[in-house]
Design an enzyme around this catalytic site. Structure first.
Site, PDB file in Angstrom:
ATOM      1  N   HIS A 455       0.812  -1.211   0.000  1.00  0.00           N
ATOM      2  CA  HIS A 455       0.000   0.000   0.000  1.00  0.00           C
ATOM      3  C   HIS A 455       0.854   1.273   0.000  1.00  0.00           C
ATOM      4  O   HIS A 455       0.629   2.172   0.823  1.00  0.00           O
ATOM      5  CB  HIS A 455      -0.933   0.009   1.221  1.00  0.00           C
TER       6      HIS A 455
HETATM    7  C1  LIG Z   1       0.081  -7.789  -4.519  1.00  0.00           C
HETATM    8  C2  LIG Z   1      -0.849  -6.688  -4.115  1.00  0.00           C
HETATM    9  C3  LIG Z   1      -1.901  -6.968  -3.240  1.00  0.00           C
HETATM   10  C4  LIG Z   1      -2.773  -5.949  -2.865  1.00  0.00           C
HETATM   11  N1  LIG Z   1      -3.897  -6.262  -2.163  1.00  0.00           N
HETATM   12  C5  LIG Z   1      -4.859  -5.322  -1.978  1.00  0.00           C
HETATM   13  C6  LIG Z   1      -6.126  -5.665  -1.438  1.00  0.00           C
HETATM   14  O1  LIG Z   1      -6.402  -6.829  -1.143  1.00  0.00           O
HETATM   15  N2  LIG Z   1      -7.061  -4.680  -1.284  1.00  0.00           N
HETATM   16  C7  LIG Z   1      -6.780  -3.380  -1.586  1.00  0.00           C
HETATM   17  O2  LIG Z   1      -7.638  -2.524  -1.366  1.00  0.00           O
HETATM   18  N3  LIG Z   1      -5.572  -3.024  -2.110  1.00  0.00           N
HETATM   19  C8  LIG Z   1      -4.638  -3.971  -2.348  1.00  0.00           C
HETATM   20  N4  LIG Z   1      -3.464  -3.630  -2.947  1.00  0.00           N
HETATM   21  C9  LIG Z   1      -3.198  -2.203  -3.210  1.00  0.00           C
HETATM   22  C10 LIG Z   1      -3.996  -1.607  -4.367  1.00  0.00           C
HETATM   23  O3  LIG Z   1      -4.148  -2.557  -5.404  1.00  0.00           O
HETATM   24  C11 LIG Z   1      -3.269  -0.359  -4.849  1.00  0.00           C
HETATM   25  O4  LIG Z   1      -3.218   0.582  -3.782  1.00  0.00           O
HETATM   26  C12 LIG Z   1      -3.949   0.325  -6.019  1.00  0.00           C
HETATM   27  O5  LIG Z   1      -4.202  -0.581  -7.062  1.00  0.00           O
HETATM   28  C13 LIG Z   1      -3.055   1.450  -6.522  1.00  0.00           C
HETATM   29  O6  LIG Z   1      -3.704   2.127  -7.567  1.00  0.00           O
HETATM   30  P1  LIG Z   1      -2.917   3.211  -8.461  1.00  0.00           P
HETATM   31  O7  LIG Z   1      -3.898   3.678  -9.464  1.00  0.00           O
HETATM   32  O8  LIG Z   1      -2.271   4.186  -7.565  1.00  0.00           O
HETATM   33  O9  LIG Z   1      -1.726   2.395  -9.149  1.00  0.00           O
HETATM   34  P2  LIG Z   1      -1.761   1.084 -10.053  1.00  0.00           P
HETATM   35  O10 LIG Z   1      -3.053   0.375  -9.923  1.00  0.00           O
HETATM   36  O11 LIG Z   1      -0.527   0.334  -9.736  1.00  0.00           O
HETATM   37  O12 LIG Z   1      -1.723   1.650 -11.525  1.00  0.00           O
HETATM   38  C14 LIG Z   1      -0.606   2.215 -12.142  1.00  0.00           C
HETATM   39  C15 LIG Z   1      -0.688   1.881 -13.617  1.00  0.00           C
HETATM   40  O13 LIG Z   1       0.179   2.721 -14.347  1.00  0.00           O
HETATM   41  C16 LIG Z   1       0.925   1.945 -15.248  1.00  0.00           C
HETATM   42  N5  LIG Z   1       2.165   2.658 -15.486  1.00  0.00           N
HETATM   43  C17 LIG Z   1       3.103   2.978 -14.562  1.00  0.00           C
HETATM   44  N6  LIG Z   1       4.100   3.672 -15.127  1.00  0.00           N
HETATM   45  C18 LIG Z   1       3.778   3.806 -16.432  1.00  0.00           C
HETATM   46  C19 LIG Z   1       4.424   4.419 -17.536  1.00  0.00           C
HETATM   47  N7  LIG Z   1       5.590   5.066 -17.387  1.00  0.00           N
HETATM   48  N8  LIG Z   1       3.829   4.346 -18.751  1.00  0.00           N
HETATM   49  C20 LIG Z   1       2.633   3.724 -18.905  1.00  0.00           C
HETATM   50  N9  LIG Z   1       1.984   3.107 -17.892  1.00  0.00           N
HETATM   51  C21 LIG Z   1       2.553   3.161 -16.664  1.00  0.00           C
HETATM   52  C22 LIG Z   1       1.102   0.617 -14.545  1.00  0.00           C
HETATM   53  O14 LIG Z   1       1.469  -0.413 -15.406  1.00  0.00           O
HETATM   54  C23 LIG Z   1      -0.260   0.442 -13.903  1.00  0.00           C
HETATM   55  O15 LIG Z   1      -1.174  -0.162 -14.783  1.00  0.00           O
HETATM   56  C24 LIG Z   1      -2.562  -4.612  -3.331  1.00  0.00           C
HETATM   57  C25 LIG Z   1      -1.512  -4.342  -4.205  1.00  0.00           C
HETATM   58  C26 LIG Z   1      -0.666  -5.360  -4.603  1.00  0.00           C
HETATM   59  C27 LIG Z   1       0.455  -5.044  -5.560  1.00  0.00           C
END
Ligand SMILES: Cc1cc2nc3c(=O)[nH]c(=O)nc-3n(C[C@H](O)[C@H](O)[C@H](O)COP(=O)(O)OP(=O)(O)OC[C@H]3O[C@@H](n4cnc5c(N)ncnc54)[C@H](O)[C@@H]3O)c2cc1C
Length: 532
Positions: A455
């Site tokens: 997280h």
């Molecule tokens: C293994 C794991 C288990 C988890 N379990 C839970 C859970 O059970 N419940 C819960 O609520 N949360 C959980 N989380 C946390 C939650 O999934 C994350 O907090 C949330 O998905 C983050 O969202 P975000 O939009 O910030 O980033 P992300 O969802 O990581 O999205 C970022 C996106 O940007 C893309 N990207 C990055 N850099 C670039 C670039 N330079 N060019 C193009 N694309 C790019 C990536 O590929 C990705 O698709 C977990 C996370 C993980 C990894």
């Protein structure tokens, strides 16, 4: 030329792509470095850790952890449509109302609750706290392992209250987690928000495009330079570039594009666009540690990935493969003077060990305690001007003594629960855990074994101070036409799993971007926004 170019089709990016293209006159390009979510393992809940270190994972790690025996700690992040919501453990959790009140005007609990509800389609139906009919399916787990029930029995026998809804009136207590599933399968943000609108003519989704830098004209962001294999592609944005790359990659992309501390950027020969003194700082996360036990009874998830269970999953969306592994857990206060829980428990009816990178051989269970309001802070920095190089990440897990105190007390509670009732009777030995129940041994064990609970937040912190990376509308200070919308803008991590909070944040950001929401509006959704 598009109105908006969104970088990253993760939890936030998919929500924005959906909401912004509700207006047919607005065009959106969604760029994703990973591929489509066509790997079957993405959709099979129990298999989430099988995606670690695959093409669907950025496979980040800390360069070293000074307060955790200098270890390199593995940090999975989704690199696929749906981002981390395509590889996560699917627990549906919002956190504590206090978490949002500390974010301040515009983002307080009263202002965020309508967005949690707008996003939600809870199979338990609508009420004061929950929404039904939104894009995100929220379900009770269909696989309830007997070991998880034994954990709940042990925890209540230990004195913890039972809680049927951690997202309701009270966060404290233990119970089954609700999950983001549809018919027993993963409902990532790609499944919930993106695929249903892929045919909109005003939405273009490009996968396998790694955004290398933001294109500026003066201080105005006018597009994104990306790479698909060796092809360089430039996409221009008429209105805004919106960065949704997550807590590690968003600050990296902004720094690569010339936002940051000038001395550091100049050292890497990156032309400075604007000074952003805090970028990459304030990194924090929920560190997790606990114990793993073996059992003789063949009732855990070990061996569940077999033909019979696969057939059951595919035909009926049922069976042990619908398990999100962390099926049950809870929230506890390790000191009486706390105003809210400081530790979350995650119980797995499996030998979840070695940061999930090694499949435990044999039946067993694991219970972990994570620190919910960590005070330790780390950073994301550039080690190279090469945009395809990994960023340097240091979390400084367990630097702050209060984090150590919460984790040690939390792990002690785990050990006591695991020795209680049927759970204790079934255990044939502790495979991983502290040498004794003493504070010193537990602390040593935590530093030796702690892992991320996945997280990370805070690296493009939102705030009113001129040093905060983004303002309350998530606009990047020092630049024009540029926002960040993802976990990186959270000033502090909520007490709970972060997927739903990121989605609610993106739901509200969509209204801000559409200009439908005055900053600081109290609670009410704008009229033009559908209620669900
Ligand atoms: C293994 C794991 C288990 C988890 N379990 C839970 C859970 O059970 N419940 C819960 O609520 N949360 C959980 N989380 C946390 C939650 O999934 C994350 O907090 C949330 O998905 C983050 O969202 P975000 O939009 O910030 O980033 P992300 O969802 O990581 O999205 C970022 C996106 O940007 C893309 N990207 C990055 N850099 C670039 C670039 N330079 N060019 C193009 N694309 C790019 C990536 O590929 C990705 O698709 C977990 C996370 C993980 C990894």
């Amino acid at each position: 030329m598009y109105d908006y170019v969104i970088v990253g089709a993760g939890s936030a990016g998919c929500v924005l792509a959906n909401r912004l293209t509700e207006d047919p006159d607005v065009s959106v390009l969604l760029l994703e470095a990973g591929g489509p979510d066509t790997n079957d393992l993405v959709h099979l809940p129990a298999a989430f850790s099988a995606l670690y270190r695959t093409a669907q994972d950025w496979d980040h790690s800390t360069i070293y952890e000074p307060y955790a025996n200098d270890r390199r700690i593995y940090l999975p992040r989704g690199k696929v449509l749906g981002g981390s919501s395509s590889i996560n453990a699917m627990i549906y959790m919002r956190g504590n109302p206090l978490d949002y009140d500390e974010w301040g005007p515009g983002w307080t609990w009263d202002e965020m609750l309508p967005y949690f509800k707008r996003a939600e389609d809870n199979e338990r139906g609508e009420d004061e706290f929950h929404g039904a009919g939104g894009p995100l399916p929220v379900s009770d787990g269909r696989s309830r392992n007997p070991l998880a029930q034994y954990f709940l029995d042990a925890a209540t026998a230990h004195g913890l209250p039972a809680n049927e809804d951690f997202n309701g009136a009270q966060q404290d207590g233990v119970g089954w987690y609700q999950v983001t599933h549809r018919n027993g399968a993963r409902a990532s943000t790609a499944v919930a928000y993106l695929h249903p609108v892929m045919s909109r003519p005003n939405l273009t989704v490009e996968t396998h495009v790694h955004a290398l830098s933001i294109l500026f004209e003066g201080e105005r962001a006018v597009g994104v330079v990306g790479a698909r294999l060796s092809d360089m592609i430039v996409h221009r944005a008429e209105r805004e570039v919106i960065v949704c790359g997550g807590a590690y990659n968003s600050p990296q992309l902004l720094m690569l594009s010339g936002l940051g501390r000038p001395a550091e950027l100049e050292e890497l020969q990156i032309e400075v666009v604007a000074e952003s003194p805090e970028i990459g700082l304030n990194l924090h996360d929920h560190p997790n540690s606990g114990a793993v036990y073996s059992i003789d009874e063949e009732i855990s998830l070990f061996g569940a990935l077999n033909e019979e269970n696969l057939a059951l999953f595919e035909a009926e969306g049922r069976g042990p493969l619908t398990s999100n592994v962390a099926e049950a857990g809870g929230f506890i206060r390790t000191r009486e003077d706390l105003g809210a829980p400081d530790v979350q428990l995650h119980f797995a009816p499996a030998r979840f060990q070695s940061e999930g990178l090694v499949q435990g051989e044999g039946h067993g269970f694991a219970l972990g305690a994570c620190v919910l309001k960590p005070k330790s802070r780390g950073f994301v920095a550039l080690g190279s001007p090469d945009p395809t190089a990994k960023p340097l990440i240091v979390h400084n897990y367990l630097e702050h003594p209060d984090d150590v105190a919460s984790m040690v007390a939390g792990v002690k509670t785990c050990l006591e629960i695991c020795a209680t009732g049927r759970l204790g009777e079934l255990s044939t030995g502790m495979l991983i855990g502290p040498d004794s129940h003493s504070d010193e041994d537990i602390e040593a064990h935590c530093r030796r074994r702690l892992q991320t609970l996945y997280h990370p937040v805070g690296t493009c912190r939102m705030g009113d101070e001129p040093t905060a990376v983004v303002d309350r509308e998530l606009k990047v200070r020092g630049a024009e036409g540029l926002r960040v919308v993802d976990a990186s803008v959270m000033p502090t991590v909520p007490r709970g799993n972060t997927n739903a909070p990121v989605m609610a944040l993106a739901e509200r950001a969509a209204d801000l971007i559409k200009g439908e929401l005055p900053v600081g509006a109290q609670g009410e959704l704008p009229e033009s926004a559908p209620a669900a």
